[in-house]
Design a protein around this motif. Structure first.
Motif, PDB file in Angstrom:
ATOM      1  N   ILE A 154       0.883  -1.171   0.000  1.00 19.48           N
ATOM      2  CA  ILE A 154       0.000   0.000   0.000  1.00 19.48           C
ATOM      3  C   ILE A 154       0.917   1.216   0.000  1.00 19.48           C
ATOM      4  CG2 ILE A 154      -1.837   1.288   1.145  1.00 19.48           C
ATOM      5  CD1 ILE A 154      -2.912  -1.241   2.302  1.00 19.48           C
ATOM      6  N   SER A 155       0.868   1.988  -1.077  1.00 18.08           N
ATOM      7  CA  SER A 155       1.805   3.096  -1.213  1.00 18.08           C
ATOM      8  C   SER A 155       1.329   4.298  -0.411  1.00 18.08           C
ATOM      9  CB  SER A 155       1.997   3.449  -2.686  1.00 18.08           C
ATOM     10  OG  SER A 155       1.105   4.456  -3.059  1.00 18.08           O
ATOM     11  N   GLN A 156       2.246   5.239  -0.248  1.00 19.14           N
ATOM     12  CA  GLN A 156       1.953   6.457   0.503  1.00 19.14           C
ATOM     13  C   GLN A 156       0.785   7.203  -0.167  1.00 19.14           C
ATOM     14  OE1 GLN A 156       5.733   8.257   1.123  1.00 19.14           O
ATOM     15  NE2 GLN A 156       4.972   9.806   2.508  1.00 19.14           N
ATOM     16  N   THR A 157       0.779   7.167  -1.485  1.00 15.98           N
ATOM     17  CA  THR A 157      -0.293   7.825  -2.237  1.00 15.98           C
ATOM     18  C   THR A 157      -0.825   6.830  -3.272  1.00 15.98           C
ATOM     19  OG1 THR A 157       1.493   8.685  -3.586  1.00 15.98           O
ATOM     20  CG2 THR A 157       0.473  10.225  -2.075  1.00 15.98           C
ATOM     21  N   PRO A 158      -1.817   5.998  -2.880  1.00 10.00           N
ATOM     22  CA  PRO A 158      -2.316   4.977  -3.810  1.00 10.00           C
ATOM     23  C   PRO A 158      -2.749   5.592  -5.144  1.00 10.00           C
ATOM     24  CG  PRO A 158      -3.228   4.638  -1.631  1.00 10.00           C
ATOM     25  CD  PRO A 158      -2.526   5.973  -1.601  1.00 10.00           C
ATOM     26  N   THR A 159      -2.290   4.977  -6.213  1.00 10.99           N
ATOM     27  CA  THR A 159      -2.514   5.510  -7.556  1.00 10.99           C
ATOM     28  C   THR A 159      -3.970   5.342  -7.985  1.00 10.99           C
ATOM     29  OG1 THR A 159      -0.340   4.654  -8.002  1.00 10.99           O
ATOM     30  CG2 THR A 159      -1.590   5.369  -9.919  1.00 10.99           C
ATOM     31  N   ALA A 160      -4.489   6.350  -8.661  1.00  7.55           N
ATOM     32  CA  ALA A 160      -5.826   6.237  -9.240  1.00  7.55           C
ATOM     33  C   ALA A 160      -5.687   5.740 -10.678  1.00  7.55           C
ATOM     34  CB  ALA A 160      -6.504   7.596  -9.219  1.00  7.55           C
ATOM     35  N   ILE A 161      -6.573   4.815 -11.063  1.00 11.55           N
ATOM     36  CA  ILE A 161      -6.551   4.313 -12.438  1.00 11.55           C
ATOM     37  C   ILE A 161      -7.927   4.564 -13.055  1.00 11.55           C
ATOM     38  CG2 ILE A 161      -6.096   2.311 -13.926  1.00 11.55           C
ATOM     39  CD1 ILE A 161      -4.442   1.156 -11.588  1.00 11.55           C
ATOM     40  N   GLU A 162      -7.958   5.550 -13.917  1.00 16.94           N
ATOM     41  CA  GLU A 162      -9.219   5.920 -14.564  1.00 16.94           C
ATOM     42  C   GLU A 162      -9.673   4.810 -15.509  1.00 16.94           C
ATOM     43  OE1 GLU A 162     -10.100   9.850 -16.699  1.00 16.94           O
ATOM     44  OE2 GLU A 162      -8.185  10.165 -15.656  1.00 16.94           O
ATOM     45  N   GLY A 163     -10.964   4.563 -15.574  1.00 18.46           N
ATOM     46  CA  GLY A 163     -11.491   3.671 -16.607  1.00 18.46           C
ATOM     47  C   GLY A 163     -11.419   2.183 -16.279  1.00 18.46           C
ATOM     48  N   VAL A 164     -10.823   1.808 -15.136  1.00 16.78           N
ATOM     49  CA  VAL A 164     -10.804   0.391 -14.727  1.00 16.78           C
ATOM     50  C   VAL A 164     -11.444   0.314 -13.351  1.00 16.78           C
ATOM     51  CG1 VAL A 164      -9.371  -1.643 -14.277  1.00 16.78           C
ATOM     52  CG2 VAL A 164      -8.576   0.095 -15.896  1.00 16.78           C
ATOM     53  N   THR A 165     -12.497  -0.487 -13.211  1.00 18.84           N
ATOM     54  CA  THR A 165     -13.170  -0.530 -11.908  1.00 18.84           C
ATOM     55  C   THR A 165     -12.452  -1.502 -10.971  1.00 18.84           C
ATOM     56  OG1 THR A 165     -14.674  -2.333 -12.427  1.00 18.84           O
ATOM     57  CG2 THR A 165     -15.420  -0.100 -13.008  1.00 18.84           C
TER      58      THR A 165
END
Ligand SMILES: Nc1ncnc2c1ncn2[C@@H]1O[C@H](COP(=O)(O)OP(=O)(O)O)[C@@H](O)[C@H]1O
Ligand SMILES: [Mg+2]
Length: 248
Positions: free
Chosen positions: A83-94
């Motif tokens: 779990i990263s310090q700032t979890p990445t957002a991935i647009e378009g994939v649920t």
């Protein structure tokens, strides 16, 4: 068992981690503490083989597998979860789309949609995440606290054996911190994974209790102790600990 031996890590041609060794046995909880910019996140990124971080010396083995020879995907398949310090957002994939694939990859089984949905709904209820989040894009448009809870959904579903938590307490209010940390502590009680937890604060260590605490300075572990060391650092500051070792 995760075993790091004499590791040097470089990013952008700069040495960030210097001769670091750390052994974490199954079921152990280790905390790494240290001021900003000493290389804590770099250790996580080196383990996960994040692009841009080069290990020029030393080894990382997990369950007798040489992680430097594996891709990030295969490292994750071994059961290492970050779990990263700032979890990445991935647009378009649920969440649901990604997690169903990830679970199949992790278990080598095809997961039927009914079993999958039932399990996800149970986890959402357990961690207090609305089930509508299953159908939202991964971390997209989520607040800091929601992102961390969303990562918990991934954790409970994928059932890792080794968990790396990089400052999961950052950006969380007191209540959210308690919820997230308690959920990880509950997971620990049920599954007994090993946990590497990076933090500045002892609040989270009151809930996820470390067996060992390491102090990092300029890319090196300069002191190792029990949980008591974390409370000493909180009381006296990092500088005192370093001066105590003759490091300024
Ligand atoms: N990709 C990178 N390129 C250049 N410098 C980096 C990179 N990643 C980290 N660093 C530098 O390495 C040092 C340690 O960073 P980091 O591991 O993020 O520290 P911490 O997590 O302890 O705050 C910092 O000086 C940072 O600027
Ligand atoms: Mg960091």
């Amino acid at each position: 068992m995760l075993e790091i031996k004499h590791m040097n890590v470089y990013a952008a041609d700069k040495k960030i981690i210097d001769d670091l060794s750390l052994t974490m046995k199954d079921g152990e909880i280790h905390a790494i503490m240290g001021p900003n910019g000493v290389g804590k996140s770099t250790i996580c990124k080196a383990i996960l083989k994040c692009p841009g971080y080069e290990i020029k010396q030393g080894t990382i083995f997990y369950d007798k597998q040489d992680l430097q020879k594996l891709s990030t995907t295969d490292i994750s398949r071994l059961g290492i979860f970050y779990i990263s310090q700032t979890p990445t957002a991935i647009e378009g994939v649920t969440n649901a789309e990604m997690l169903r694939l990830a679970l199949s990859a992790r278990t080598n089984e095809k997961i039927d949609i009914f079993t999958f949905t039932k399990k996800c709904n149970e986890i959402c209820t357990k961690i207090g995440l609305p089930t509508s989040f299953l159908h939202r894009a991964i971390n997209d448009g989520m607040s800091g606290g929601e992102r961390k809870k969303n990562e918990l959904l991934h954790l409970w579903l994928l059932e890792p054996k080794c968990i790396i938590l990089d400052e999961i307490d950052s950006g969380l209010d007191v209540d959210a911190l308690k919820t997230v940390a308690s959920s990880i502590a509950e997971y620990y009680e049920e599954k007994k994974p090993s946990i590497l937890i990076i933090t500045h604060h002892t609040q989270i260590l009151d809930i996820i209790k470390p067996d060992f605490v390491h102090i990092l300075s300029s890319g090196k572990i300069v002191k190792t102790g029990t949980a008591q060391l974390a409370y000493q650092v909180e009381k006296e500051g990092f500088q005192n600990q370093l001066e105590d070792k003759g490091i300024k």
